[in-house]
Scaffold this active site. Structure first.
Site, PDB file in Angstrom:
ATOM      1  N   THR A 110       8.180   1.677  54.219  1.00 20.09           N
ATOM      2  CA  THR A 110       8.623   2.355  55.436  1.00 20.09           C
ATOM      3  C   THR A 110       8.916   3.814  55.098  1.00 20.09           C
ATOM      4  OG1 THR A 110      11.020   2.054  55.179  1.00 20.09           O
ATOM      5  CG2 THR A 110       9.768   0.181  56.049  1.00 20.09           C
ATOM      6  N   CYS A 111       9.396   4.560  56.085  1.00 17.61           N
ATOM      7  CA  CYS A 111       9.703   5.968  55.827  1.00 17.61           C
ATOM      8  C   CYS A 111      10.879   6.122  54.874  1.00 17.61           C
ATOM      9  CB  CYS A 111       9.994   6.702  57.134  1.00 17.61           C
ATOM     10  SG  CYS A 111      11.322   5.973  58.113  1.00 17.61           S
TER      11      CYS A 111
ATOM     12  N   GLY B  75       2.091  11.156  67.595  1.00 13.80           N
ATOM     13  CA  GLY B  75       2.125   9.756  67.188  1.00 13.80           C
ATOM     14  C   GLY B  75       2.494   8.906  68.389  1.00 13.80           C
TER      15      GLY B  75
ATOM     16  N   GLY C 287       3.403   5.365  67.984  1.00  9.51           N
ATOM     17  CA  GLY C 287       3.939   4.101  67.500  1.00  9.51           C
ATOM     18  C   GLY C 287       5.324   3.814  68.057  1.00  9.51           C
TER      19      GLY C 287
END
Length: 458
Positions: free
Chosen positions: A49-50, A191, A193
Site C-alpha cells: 500500500t502507500c 486517479g 480509485g
C-alpha cells in the site's frame, strides 16, 4: 512451522524508500509465485500500500533465516534495490506477535491515520491476489478470514474511525488548513480509485466549488465525476486544467511521475503565479519532487499528512485502547486454532478408533439386541456413542491444551503408542499435516459466535 512478517512502513522508512518497494497487483502475484517456488517458504502473501510493503509467510522451523534471505533476494530482484539500501528499515516479527501485527494493520491501528477504513479493502485484495498466485493454503485462509472479521468488528464496536478516517480525509483536511475555507475553490483529482473517490466526497462536503477528475481511463473518470456532479477530462487536458485549479490531489498507480516540474513551471506562468497546492498521496509518487522549486507551488506528500493526523490523535486514543482489547481477544482465539492444527489428525484417529471399537462390540451383541424394537436399538446406539464421547472428552481437551502450551509432541507420541496409532501422522518439526477439511472443522468449532462467513468473496 513459523508464521512471520517482514516489511517496511511509514514509521520505519521514508516515502522515497517505500515507493521503490511498492508493487502493482501484477507484481504482487509474480512475487508470491517466486516466493513459494521450492523451499523454504510454504505460504506467502504480499501487502503493498502507500504506507507499507509487507511479506507475510510461513516457513519450516529451523529455516527462518533461509526464508528471510529468500524473501530479500526477490524483493531486491523486483525493486532493483540492493538489500543494504533498505535492510535497516525492515521489521521482522513471528508467530503471535506477527498475528497481532496483521490484525492491527487490518483494523487500521498501524496506519498513518489511525482507524482508517481503506486498509480493510487493501488486505482483502492482498489475500485475493496471493490466493490466485497459489500462495495461500489452510493457515493463511484461517489467518485472513479472522483478520478481516476482526477489522470489521473493531470498526463496528468502536468509534475509532469517527475522525480522520482515511488518508483521503487527511489530505482534504490539510487543504482546508491551508486555505481556511474551500468555498469557491476548484480541485483537480488525478486517479479514479477508492482513495480518489473518498477525496472527492470530502472535498464536496467541505464546500469546494468544482472537482475535476482526470484518469488514464476516461470512462472511469466520467463514472467518478458523475457520482458527485463533477467534471472529468483526459490526461491530454491535464496541462490545461493546471492553469485553472487551486488544489491537486493525486493518487494513481502509475510507476512514473504524472506531473513534472516543467508542467508546473508553464502552468504557474500562465496563472500569473497564483498559489497552487499539490497533495501527492500516491506511492510511488505521482508528482516530481522538484515541483517545490517553483514559486507559489506547494507540494505535500503522504508523509506530510502526519501533522494533520496528530491533531486528531488525542481524540482517538481511548477508542484505540478499546480496539486493542478486541484484537487481543481475536488473536488469542486464532492462536488456539493455529497451535491445535497439528493435533487434529491424532484426535480424528483416536475418535475413529473408539468408533470402530464401539461398532465392533455392538456387532458382537447383535443377536442379543435384535429382539429390541427399532426405537430401543436407536437408544442403545445413542447411549454407546455418548459413553465414547464422554470418555474421549477430557483426553481431547488435554491434547489441545498441550498443543497451545507447545507441549504436544511428547504427549501425542505417547498417546499414539497407547492406542496403537503410530501409523497416524504425528507432526514432526516443520511438517504440515492437517488437511484443509480437518482445519476447517476446527475453525468452525472455534468460531461458534457465528461469524465464519467468507470475507474473501464478500
Amino acid at each position: 512451522m513459523i508464521l512471520a512478517v517482514i516489511g517496511i512502513n511509514h514509521e520505519t522508512a521514508s516515502v522515497e524508500t517505500r515507493e521503490q518497494l511498492a508493487f502493482s497487483s501484477k507484481q504482487v502475484k509474480e512475487l508470491v509465485q517466486k516466493l513459494i517456488e521450492g523451499q523454504p517458504i510454504k505460504e506467502a502473501s504480499v501487502l503493498s500500500t502507500c504506507n507499507r510493503t509487507e511479506v507475510h509467510f510461513t516457513v519450516n522451523t529451523g529455516q527462518i533465516e533461509a526464508g528471510k534471505n529468500h524473501i530479500m533476494t526477490y524483493l531486491s530482484d523486483f525493486s532493483d534495490l540492493d538489500p543494504r539500501e533498505y535492510v535497516d528499515h525492515l521489521y521482522f516479527i513471528t508467530d503471535q506477535e506477527a498475528v497481532s501485527h496483521i490484525f492491527k494493520v487490518t483494523a487500521g491501528l498501524n496506519s498513518l491515520v489511525t482507524g482508517e477504513t481503506e486498509i480493510l479493502g487493501q488486505v482483502k485484495k492482498a489475500y485475493q491476489l496471493s490466493d490466485e498466485a497459489g500462495g495461500v493454503d489452510s493457515i493463511f485462509h484461517g489467518l485472513y478470514q479472522q483478520a478481516l472479521r476482526t477489522g470489521k468488528r473493531v470498526h463496528r464496536e468502536t468509534g475509532i474511525n469517527d475522525n480522520a478516517a482515511s488518508v483521503s480525509y487527511a489530505s482534504v483536511e490539510l487543504a482546508t488548513k491551508i486555505f481556511g475555507s474551500l468555498q469557491n475553490r476548484r480541485a483537480l483529482i488525478i486517479g479514479a480509485g477508492k482513495m480518489s473517490e473518498l477525496a472527492a466526497r470530502h472535498l464536496y462536503s467541505n464546500g469546494v466549488k468544482d472537482v475535476i477528475v482526470i484518469n488514464r481511463t476516461i470512462e472511469r473518470a466520467k463514472n467518478l465525476a458523475d457520482k458527485f456532479g463533477g467534471l472529468y477530462a483526459s490526461y491530454d487536458q491535464l496541462s490545461e486544467w493546471l492553469n485553472e485549479i487551486d488544489i491537486v490531489i493525486t493518487s494513481t498507480g502509475a510507476p512514473h511521475f504524472v506531473i513534472k516540474e516543467e508542467q508546473i513551471k508553464r502552468a504557474m506562468k500562465s496563472r500569473k503565479y497564483s498559489p497552487m497546492f499539490l497533495i501527492d498521496i500516491a506511492v510511488p509518487r505521482d508528482v516530481e519532487p522538484s515541483v517545490n522549486n517553483q514559486d507559489n507551488a506547494y507540494l505535500y506528500t503522504i508523509d506530510d499528512l502526519e501533522a494533520v493526523v496528530e491533531s486528531n490523535m488525542q481524540e482517538r486514543q481511548e477508542e484505540a485502547r478499546n480496539a486493542e482489547l478486541i484484537i487481543s481477544e481475536e488473536v488469542a482465539e486464532f492462536m488456539v486454532w493455529y497451535k491445535t492444527r497439528d493435533v487434529v489428525p491424532l484426535i480424528s484417529a483416536l475418535r475413529e478408533k473408539a468408533e470402530d471399537v464401539r461398532k465392533m462390540e455392538l456387532e458382537k451383541y447383535h443377536k442379543k439386541l435384535k429382539n429390541l424394537s427399532p426405537k430401543e436399538q436407536e437408544a442403545v446406539d445413542k447411549l454407546t456413542k455418548s459413553i465414547v464421547n464422554k470418555i474421549l472428552k477430557e483426553p481431547v481437551l488435554r491434547i489441545k491444551e498441550f498443543a497451545v502450551e507447545d507441549k504436544s509432541e511428547l504427549y501425542m507420541a505417547t498417546l499414539a503408542q497407547l492406542f496403537d496409532l503410530e501409523d497416524e501422522v504425528i507432526p514432526k518439526d516443520g511438517e504440515e499435516h492437517s488437511s484443509s477439511k480437518e482445519v476447517e472443522s476446527v475453525t468452525q468449532s472455534s468460531t461458534e459466535r457465528g461469524h465464519h462467513e467468507s470475507d474473501f468473496h464478500n
